[in-house]
Design a protein around this motif. Structure first.
Motif, short mmCIF file in Angstrom:
data_model
loop_
_atom_site.label_atom_id
_atom_site.label_comp_id
_atom_site.label_asym_id
_atom_site.label_seq_id
_atom_site.Cartn_x
_atom_site.Cartn_y
_atom_site.Cartn_z
N THR A 162 0.73 -1.40 0.23
CA THR A 162 -0.26 -0.24 -0.01
C THR A 162 0.49 1.24 0.18
N GLN B 246 0.97 4.47 -3.18
CA GLN B 246 1.26 5.48 -2.97
C GLN B 246 2.92 6.88 -3.62
N ALA C 174 -5.68 1.64 5.38
CA ALA C 174 -5.93 3.06 4.64
C ALA C 174 -4.96 3.98 5.17
N PRO C 175 -4.66 5.50 4.57
CA PRO C 175 -4.15 6.09 4.96
C PRO C 175 -3.45 6.11 6.04
N ASP D 219 -0.92 9.97 2.23
CA ASP D 219 -1.61 10.23 1.20
C ASP D 219 -1.92 9.45 0.50
N PRO D 220 -3.58 9.45 -0.14
CA PRO D 220 -4.37 8.62 -0.69
C PRO D 220 -3.40 7.87 -1.82
N VAL D 221 -3.81 6.53 -1.76
CA VAL D 221 -3.81 5.26 -2.15
C VAL D 221 -4.33 5.76 -3.83
N GLU E 275 -6.28 4.76 -7.20
CA GLU E 275 -6.96 3.83 -7.66
C GLU E 275 -6.62 2.54 -8.34
#
Length: 249
Positions: free
Chosen positions: A82, A86, A104-105, A172-174, A176
């Motif tokens: 994950t 990122q 999750a982040p 930071d967002p992961v 899609e």
């Protein structure tokens, strides 16, 4: 040809994929050892953490200029892949969580563990910042029941840096990316991964498979695992599988 990067989980090293890699015939397979694990156990520092393990894998992707990668993370390796997503999503085709945590982040593996298990691990941290397990009890929990498997695995296990499971992912967002969850269903001591499996099973954005084996399918059912990874289910004879392979979608 698919490019696979296989990322091990806690207490393991690149060695754990040794039975799988020959079965991924025709594919390009890379198996990094994370800092403090396996043959790199001597490099562990008290501050070794998740960011180091993410950097280990990013370095393989960049130095070998790997692209369109199927990135597989086993167990706590789910946090690593994950974090890699990122950092460099442009190099990835798919994230595969092999009986793995899906943080999750901002979350750590410890955030996803039951409190009693988290406290148990913290009580096993040595002066070098590593979680030291009783190997026999650990192999029982992973459903490694065959004496030959235990004899092969036991001398290769190493204490694991606590920072790898204590440190949170960046906020930071992961991106899609296509995702695939592979759930191992034989868990005599309880299943810390059932929630992730249930979420993936019911989410059409995920591919989902199950293997009727313990937590270390790369050791116990390598042919079945290779089949799921390569999606050649009809071409591999599952002689080493203790039960049927169930595909959700």
């Amino acid at each position: 040809m698919t490019t696979f990067v296989l990322v091990h989980g806690g207490w393991h090293g690149a060695w754990c994929w040794r039975r799988v890699t020959p079965l991924l015939t025709g594919h390009d397979v890379h198996c990094p050892t994370l800092t403090g694990g396996g043959d790199r156990a001597h490099l562990a520092r008290p501050d070794t953490g998740l960011a180091d393990h993410v950097a280990d894998v990013v370095a393989v992707l960049e130095l070998d200029d790997l692209r369109d990668v199927v990135l597989v993370g086993h167990s706590s390796g789910g946090a690593v892949i994950t974090g890699v997503a990122q950092r460099c999503p442009e190099r990835l085709r798919e994230l595969v969580y092999l009986d793995a945590f899906v943080p999750a982040p901002g979350q750590s593996v410890f955030d996803l563990l039951p409190a009693v298990l988290r406290e148990r691990f913290l009580g096993l941290v040595d002066g070098s910042g590593r979680i030291v397990l009783d190997w026999e009890a650990a192999m029982d929990g992973w459903a490694l029941t065959a004496a030959a498997d235990r004899d092969w695995v036991r001398p290769r296990l190493r204490p694991f840096p606590v920072g790898a499971v204590r440190d949170p992912l960046p906020l930071d967002p992961v991106p899609e990316l296509p995702r695939h969850y592979i759930h191992c269903t034989v868990k005599p001591g309880g299943d810390s991964f059932a929630g992730f499996a249930d979420a993936a099973r019911t989410d059409p954005a995920w591919r989902f498979d199950e293997l009727e084996t313990g937590h270390d399918p790369m050791v116990t059912t390598p042919a079945a695992l290779a089949a799921v990874l390569s999606a050649e289910r009809q071409q591999i004879h599952f002689a080493d599988a203790p039960g049927p392979l169930a595909s959700g979608r």
